[in-house]
Design a protein around this motif. Structure first.
Motif, PDB file in Angstrom:
ATOM      1  N   UNK A  84       5.598  12.802  14.500  1.00  0.00           N
ATOM      2  CA  UNK A  84       6.406  13.713  13.762  1.00  0.00           C
ATOM      3  C   UNK A  84       5.453  14.275  12.599  1.00  0.00           C
ATOM      4  N   UNK A  85       4.482  13.713  12.085  1.00  0.00           N
ATOM      5  CA  UNK A  85       3.767  14.273  11.087  1.00  0.00           C
ATOM      6  C   UNK A  85       2.124  14.714  11.761  1.00  0.00           C
ATOM      7  N   UNK A  86       1.682  15.619  11.264  1.00  0.00           N
ATOM      8  CA  UNK A  86       0.662  16.191  11.689  1.00  0.00           C
ATOM      9  C   UNK A  86      -0.651  15.722  10.788  1.00  0.00           C
ATOM     10  N   UNK A  87      -1.100  14.468  11.288  1.00  0.00           N
ATOM     11  CA  UNK A  87      -2.102  13.689  10.523  1.00  0.00           C
ATOM     12  C   UNK A  87      -3.217  13.452  11.571  1.00  0.00           C
ATOM     13  N   UNK A  88      -4.674  13.531  11.435  1.00  0.00           N
ATOM     14  CA  UNK A  88      -5.601  12.896  12.231  1.00  0.00           C
ATOM     15  C   UNK A  88      -5.393  11.532  12.456  1.00  0.00           C
ATOM     16  N   UNK A  89      -5.210  10.670  11.559  1.00  0.00           N
ATOM     17  CA  UNK A  89      -5.027   9.204  11.720  1.00  0.00           C
ATOM     18  C   UNK A  89      -3.877   8.954  10.684  1.00  0.00           C
ATOM     19  N   UNK A  90      -2.868   8.237  11.674  1.00  0.00           N
ATOM     20  CA  UNK A  90      -1.778   7.571  10.689  1.00  0.00           C
ATOM     21  C   UNK A  90      -2.213   6.398  10.080  1.00  0.00           C
ATOM     22  N   UNK A  91      -1.770   6.128   8.884  1.00  0.00           N
ATOM     23  CA  UNK A  91      -2.163   4.876   8.194  1.00  0.00           C
ATOM     24  C   UNK A  91      -1.412   3.791   8.782  1.00  0.00           C
ATOM     25  N   UNK A  92      -2.107   2.491   8.878  1.00  0.00           N
ATOM     26  CA  UNK A  92      -1.658   1.281   9.438  1.00  0.00           C
ATOM     27  C   UNK A  92      -0.526   0.929   8.258  1.00  0.00           C
ATOM     28  N   UNK A  93       0.634   0.382   8.593  1.00  0.00           N
ATOM     29  CA  UNK A  93       1.705   0.197   8.013  1.00  0.00           C
ATOM     30  C   UNK A  93       1.791  -1.448   7.458  1.00  0.00           C
ATOM     31  N   UNK A  94       1.936  -1.470   6.230  1.00  0.00           N
ATOM     32  CA  UNK A  94       2.020  -2.897   5.714  1.00  0.00           C
ATOM     33  C   UNK A  94       3.367  -2.950   4.941  1.00  0.00           C
ATOM     34  N   UNK A  95       4.439  -3.691   5.370  1.00  0.00           N
ATOM     35  CA  UNK A  95       5.673  -4.080   4.687  1.00  0.00           C
ATOM     36  C   UNK A  95       5.595  -4.851   3.750  1.00  0.00           C
ATOM     37  N   UNK A  96       6.301  -4.787   2.542  1.00  0.00           N
ATOM     38  CA  UNK A  96       6.527  -5.436   1.386  1.00  0.00           C
ATOM     39  C   UNK A  96       7.971  -5.604   0.864  1.00  0.00           C
ATOM     40  N   UNK A  97       8.444  -6.538   0.574  1.00  0.00           N
ATOM     41  CA  UNK A  97       9.668  -6.737  -0.241  1.00  0.00           C
ATOM     42  C   UNK A  97       9.614  -6.302  -1.635  1.00  0.00           C
ATOM     43  N   UNK A  98      10.532  -5.095  -2.062  1.00  0.00           N
ATOM     44  CA  UNK A  98      10.516  -4.707  -3.434  1.00  0.00           C
ATOM     45  C   UNK A  98      11.203  -5.237  -4.204  1.00  0.00           C
ATOM     46  N   UNK A  99      10.548  -6.159  -4.862  1.00  0.00           N
ATOM     47  CA  UNK A  99      11.426  -7.087  -6.106  1.00  0.00           C
ATOM     48  C   UNK A  99      11.988  -6.335  -7.193  1.00  0.00           C
ATOM     49  N   UNK A 100      11.667  -5.047  -7.579  1.00  0.00           N
ATOM     50  CA  UNK A 100      11.943  -4.323  -8.739  1.00  0.00           C
ATOM     51  C   UNK A 100      13.217  -4.145  -8.740  1.00  0.00           C
ATOM     52  N   UNK A 101      14.084  -3.864  -7.910  1.00  0.00           N
ATOM     53  CA  UNK A 101      15.474  -3.597  -7.734  1.00  0.00           C
ATOM     54  C   UNK A 101      16.170  -4.841  -8.186  1.00  0.00           C
ATOM     55  N   UNK A 102      15.723  -6.098  -7.551  1.00  0.00           N
ATOM     56  CA  UNK A 102      16.272  -7.305  -7.843  1.00  0.00           C
ATOM     57  C   UNK A 102      16.121  -7.769  -9.341  1.00  0.00           C
ATOM     58  N   UNK A 103      14.943  -7.497  -9.720  1.00  0.00           N
ATOM     59  CA  UNK A 103      14.373  -7.851 -11.276  1.00  0.00           C
ATOM     60  C   UNK A 103      15.235  -7.046 -12.096  1.00  0.00           C
ATOM     61  N   UNK A 104      15.534  -5.682 -11.744  1.00  0.00           N
ATOM     62  CA  UNK A 104      15.988  -4.626 -12.490  1.00  0.00           C
ATOM     63  C   UNK A 104      17.529  -5.245 -12.809  1.00  0.00           C
ATOM     64  N   UNK A 105      18.336  -5.573 -11.818  1.00  0.00           N
ATOM     65  CA  UNK A 105      19.661  -6.285 -11.918  1.00  0.00           C
ATOM     66  C   UNK A 105      19.896  -7.428 -12.641  1.00  0.00           C
ATOM     67  N   UNK A 106      18.685  -8.260 -12.651  1.00  0.00           N
ATOM     68  CA  UNK A 106      18.703  -9.426 -13.357  1.00  0.00           C
ATOM     69  C   UNK A 106      18.577  -9.094 -14.936  1.00  0.00           C
ATOM     70  N   UNK A 107      17.807  -8.369 -15.142  1.00  0.00           N
ATOM     71  CA  UNK A 107      17.726  -7.718 -16.604  1.00  0.00           C
ATOM     72  C   UNK A 107      18.898  -6.969 -17.209  1.00  0.00           C
TER      73      UNK A 107
END
Length: 139
Positions: A84-107
């Motif tokens: 879908x994207x014209x790139x010479x090298x597609x980056x390796x994907x590393x997945x992380x859980x984004x805690x900022x939304x949960x933290x924002x709800x707590x605050x």
């Protein structure tokens, strides 16, 4: 000087493509409602850190399971992105859980509690003195 760095443009495009791909192409029933909240790409475009949130999921075990599904699908997603994207090298994907939304709800809930407590205390004080003030009196 350029207005946007190339890594930022690649990250934005990856975020858009991954959001669609995860929603439409991954058929694993264990995967919940995943939202791609952000992507950061390394300077050499070798890695892309993908931050995801899970709708209604706060359980650590479910979060871990969903991240596992995404990590196993990373190769497939990377191949789809390459088409879908014209790139010479597609980056390796590393997945992380984004805690900022949960933290924002707590605050936010803490702030709401503090405001309600302050309002209750203020109401109690004004009831105690009859609610009337003379001229020149201040809070």
């Amino acid at each position: 000087m350029r207005e946007f760095k190339r890594t930022d443009r690649v990250a934005d495009q990856l975020q858009k493509e991954l959001a669609v791909l995860i929603q439409r192409e991954i058929k694993d029933p264990r995967l919940g409602m995943v939202t791609v909240s952000g992507v950061t790409v390394s300077r050499d475009l070798g890695y892309a850190d993908v931050y995801v949130t899970l709708l209604g999921e706060q359980d650590a075990e479910r979060i871990k399971e969903n991240l596992g599904v995404l990590k196993r699908a990373a190769g497939f997603l990377r191949g789809q992105i390459a088409r879908r994207i014209k790139l010479r090298h597609v980056p390796e994907l590393r997945f992380h859980f984004d805690e900022s939304v949960v933290r924002g709800q707590q605050l936010s809930s803490l702030i709401d509690e503090a405001v309600a407590s302050d309002r209750d205390r203020h109401d109690d004080e004004t009831e105690g003195d009859g609610g009337e003030r003379g001229e020149g009196e201040r809070d």
